[in-house]
Design a protein around this motif. Structure first.
Motif, short mmCIF file in Angstrom:
data_model
loop_
_atom_site.label_atom_id
_atom_site.label_comp_id
_atom_site.label_asym_id
_atom_site.label_seq_id
_atom_site.Cartn_x
_atom_site.Cartn_y
_atom_site.Cartn_z
N TYR A 1 -20.42 -50.66 -21.28
CA TYR A 1 -20.97 -50.06 -20.08
C TYR A 1 -20.01 -49.00 -19.55
N LEU A 2 -20.54 -48.14 -18.70
CA LEU A 2 -19.76 -47.12 -18.00
C LEU A 2 -20.38 -46.91 -16.63
N ARG A 3 -19.54 -46.96 -15.63
CA ARG A 3 -19.99 -46.74 -14.25
C ARG A 3 -18.98 -45.84 -13.56
N LEU B 1 -11.78 -38.16 -5.65
CA LEU B 1 -12.61 -37.28 -6.47
C LEU B 1 -13.56 -38.07 -7.36
N LEU B 2 -13.02 -39.00 -8.17
CA LEU B 2 -13.87 -39.72 -9.12
C LEU B 2 -13.20 -41.03 -9.50
N ILE B 3 -13.97 -42.11 -9.49
CA ILE B 3 -13.51 -43.42 -9.97
C ILE B 3 -14.46 -43.90 -11.06
N TYR B 4 -13.97 -44.81 -11.88
CA TYR B 4 -14.79 -45.25 -13.00
C TYR B 4 -14.49 -46.70 -13.35
N ASP B 5 -15.48 -47.36 -13.94
CA ASP B 5 -15.37 -48.68 -14.57
C ASP B 5 -16.00 -48.56 -15.94
N THR B 6 -15.31 -49.00 -16.95
CA THR B 6 -15.88 -48.99 -18.29
C THR B 6 -15.35 -50.19 -19.05
N GLY B 7 -16.12 -50.68 -19.97
CA GLY B 7 -15.69 -51.86 -20.72
C GLY B 7 -16.56 -52.12 -21.91
N ILE B 8 -16.07 -53.00 -22.76
CA ILE B 8 -16.79 -53.40 -23.97
C ILE B 8 -16.54 -54.88 -24.19
N THR C 1 -14.98 -64.31 -28.62
CA THR C 1 -15.34 -63.26 -27.66
C THR C 1 -14.11 -62.40 -27.38
N TYR C 2 -14.30 -61.09 -27.42
CA TYR C 2 -13.25 -60.14 -27.10
C TYR C 2 -13.81 -59.14 -26.08
N SER C 3 -13.06 -58.88 -25.04
CA SER C 3 -13.52 -57.94 -24.02
C SER C 3 -12.36 -57.11 -23.50
N LEU C 4 -12.67 -55.86 -23.15
CA LEU C 4 -11.72 -54.94 -22.54
C LEU C 4 -12.42 -54.25 -21.37
N ASP C 5 -11.76 -54.21 -20.22
CA ASP C 5 -12.30 -53.56 -19.04
C ASP C 5 -11.23 -52.62 -18.48
N LEU C 6 -11.64 -51.39 -18.27
CA LEU C 6 -10.74 -50.36 -17.77
C LEU C 6 -11.32 -49.77 -16.50
N LYS C 7 -10.49 -49.64 -15.48
CA LYS C 7 -10.92 -49.01 -14.24
C LYS C 7 -9.79 -48.17 -13.68
N GLY C 8 -10.18 -47.14 -12.91
CA GLY C 8 -9.17 -46.26 -12.34
C GLY C 8 -9.82 -45.03 -11.74
N ASN C 9 -9.07 -43.95 -11.62
CA ASN C 9 -9.57 -42.70 -11.07
C ASN C 9 -9.16 -41.54 -11.96
N ILE C 10 -9.84 -40.43 -11.77
CA ILE C 10 -9.54 -39.20 -12.50
C ILE C 10 -9.11 -38.16 -11.48
#
Length: 647
Positions: A108-110, A79-86, A65-74
């Protein structure tokens, strides 16, 4: 000289104050204030073998199993925050006759626009692809989910939450989709808390009919005063299946609780429901309430009422049940130890059904009971005494399949209870007796109820052992045979923690019972349990043993069940990063006709190597039964590592 000493004392005190730690402070880090990346790698390999009746089969499994999760703001946290991962997972399963490979890919992308504002909008989406391939077949599926959440949070307007989501699935030649919409509104108006919810769900599939469902609910809580609260809840649901049944559900609940003073309190609860599914109807309602009055320092009263009704109507049968019960009681304290009580109660049960049943039942019953009793309580040096005696009037009418029964009579009730009997320094006792006798003077309404309880416990040697013995006997003989029952039980309990790190538990129980429906039954159970924990070779060793024997006899047969369990657990930590745990357990269960013996051995080794977590596990199980011998053996290796970076 004196001034120099004062200077030195001032310096010493200030230095001591500087060395004393101040109150600790903690800060909660906002995960979206900075960008962060988390990666996880996980590997697992298992070698498994199973042998049953000399037939052996080997298999192996490897998972990665391999996973990457990225979160932060733009641009800005506001203004905008995000969560994305694979995440990607692959399982390879192999046996002597087949090979199976399965893969899962999920991403996913949130994202949330204006997360700190009064109108944050969240958009999300995800996809899951699964596939499985063997030597003879290949299957796969895809699931897509996407939707939006919108929150409206204004000070003067209601809080509103809007939710919409669509789920699509494709597996083989079958396509399915589910659409879900929800609206939630909350608003506090003065002393009231109000909430309304509405949801609409639509599902459709190429393999079957589609469905629709609408659900509407409303809840209200009103604080009428500091001591009075009223709550209301209602719901309605409508569900429809294409070319199928339609279901409608309605429900209502009301509640009122109040305690305006120490002299008065009341609670009232009411619930109602109804369902309708293409001609099959069911509805019911229940009310329960009580009011407590303290009329004076000596006189208190309680009034209670309960009403319930249930109706069922199907194409093949109908049934209806109505029950009512009411009671009024008065209690007057003559002295600190003596009081008078008056109790009046009424009970009515009426049932009507069109279906036949082999079990005995009562279709109509009405009971009126009035009891006047005197109660006495006193604390002696050797025990606490509670006693009461009552006499009253009983009138009962019963209608069943045998015709009309019942009559009028006098009811005699007596109770005696002694708690914490201290007549010797070695053994303490608790005992209570209850006797009720209804004698007919018109018709037939006689019944006798007897109850007796005795408990003994040791007062001395408590540091060695705690022992308790209980005896219970209950019997009821009624002119209605359906209510006849008898129960007699004897129980002994003992527990000791006198030996260091050791606990011993012993118990024995014997029960005899009889009811008109099930007949006679008898059971006896004896059990013993021992646990011991100690330090051994700089590790922790836990040993356990338990044994239980149950003999039971009932109408139609007898049964004997024996359970024996041995277990040993050892935990050893060699270093801060290396530990070993071993478990050995054997379970033996036997009855008159069969037995099951299971031996289980487990070894687990854990090692933390900087960012890597490594483990090795071995499992060995042997199961013996009259018709089979089963041996399972597994070796599992695991390795995982997590990566983290923030900027």
């Amino acid at each position: 000289m004196f001034r120099s000493k004062r200077i030195w004392w001032a310096l010493a005190l200030s230095g001591l104050a500087w060395l004393i730690p101040s109150r600790a402070m903690s800060f909660e880090v906002d995960p979206y204030e900075y960008k962060s990346l988390v990666g996880v790698v996980y590997f697992e390999f298992e070698k498994h073998s199973i042998e049953q009746n000399k037939s052996k089969q080997d298999s192996s499994r490897f998972q990665q199993t391999y996973s990457l999760d990225l979160k932060g703001n733009i641009f800005s946290r506001r203004l905008l925050i995000y969560d994305t991962g694979i995440k990607w997972t692959k399982n390879t399963y192999s046996t002597e006759n087949s090979n199976i490979d399965s893969k899962n890919l999920f991403y996913y992308l949130r994202t949330t626009v204006l997360p700190k504002s009064s109108i944050p909008l969240t958009l999300f989406g995800s996809r899951l692809d699964t596939s499985s391939q063997s030597d003879t077949s290949k299957t796969g599926s895809r699931t897509n989910s996407y939707g939006a959440n919108w929150f409206l949070k204004f000070r003067t307007l209601p809080y509103i939450a809007l939710f919409a989501q669509r789920d699509e699935n494709k597996s083989g030649g079958v396509k399915t989709h589910i659409d879900t919409y929800r609206v939630q509104a909350k608003k506090n108006i003065g002393p009231t808390i109000n909430e309304a919810n509405y949801s609409h769900t639509v599902s459709d599939s190429t393999a079957g009919p589609g469905t629709k469902q609408d659900v509407l609910s409303f809840n209200n809580v009103t604080n009428i005063s500091k001591s009075t609260q009223f709550s209301l809840g209602t719901t309605q649901s409508n569900a429809k299946t294409e070319d199928g049944p339609r279901t409608k559900l309605e429900g209502l609940s009301l509640s009122l609780s109040s305690r305006p003073s120490i002299d008065f309190s009341q609670t009232h609860n009411y619930t109602m429901y109804s369902t309708n599914t293409d001609g099959e109807k069911s509805k019911g309602g229940t009310y329960s309430g009580d009011m407590n009055y303290r009329l004076s320092d000596r006189l208190t009263s309680t009034l209670g009422l309960s009403i319930n009704s249930i109706e069922n109507d199907t194409p093949t049968s109908t049934s209806k049940s109505d029950g009512e019960s009411a009671n009024l009681s008065l209690n007057y304290s003559l002295t600190k130890t003596l009081s008078l009580a008056e109790s009046v109660s009424y009970y009515q049960l009426k049932t009507n059904t069109s279906s036949a049943s082999a079990l005995p039942s009562l279709s109509d019953r009405k009971t009126f009971r009035e009891i006047t009793s005197i109660r006495y309580s006193r604390q002696f040096n050797w025990a606490r005494l509670f006693a009461s005696y009552g006499m009253g009037y009983v009138e009962e009418k019963i209608h069943d399949k045998n015709g009309d029964q019942g009559g009028k009579g006098l009811d005699y009730q007596a109770t005696l209870s002694l708690k914490d009997i201290n007549v010797n320094p070695y053994v303490g006792f608790n005992t209570d007796l209850a006797y009720s006798d209804t004698q007919s003077f018109s018709g037939k309404v006689s019944s006798i109820t007897k109850s007796y309880n005795l408990e003994a416990f040791n007062r001395q040697w408590k540091k060695y052992v705690n022992m308790t013995g209980r005896y219970h006997k209950f019997s009821q003989d009624s002119y209605v045979a359906l209510y006849d029952q008898r129960t007699e039980s004897l129980q002994f309990l003992a527990a000791s923690t006198y030996l260091k790190n050791t606990r011993v538990d012993l118990s024995a129980e014997r029960v005899h019972s009889f009811t008109e429906i099930s007949g006679f039954s008898q059971s006896s159970t004896e059990s013993v349990g021992i646990t011991h924990t100690r330090q051994l070779l700089r590790g922790t060793m836990s040993l356990g043993f338990s044994y239980s024997l149950t003999d039971s006899s009932f109408t139609g047969g007898t049964e004997t069940v024996t359970n024996t369990t041995y277990n040993a657990n050892y935990l050893k930590r060699f270093t801060r990063f290396l530990s070993w745990q071993a478990l050995l357990q054997r379970t033996e269960r036997s009855t008159k006709t069969t037995f099951t013996d299971t031996t289980f051995l487990q070894n687990q080794l854990l090692y933390q190597l900087r960012a890597w977590s490594l483990s090795a596990e071995h499992k060995y199980t042997v199961t013996k039964e009259p018709d089979r011998d089963l041996v399972e053996n597994s070796i599992i290796f695991r390795a995982t590592r997590a990566f983290f970076r923030a900027w």
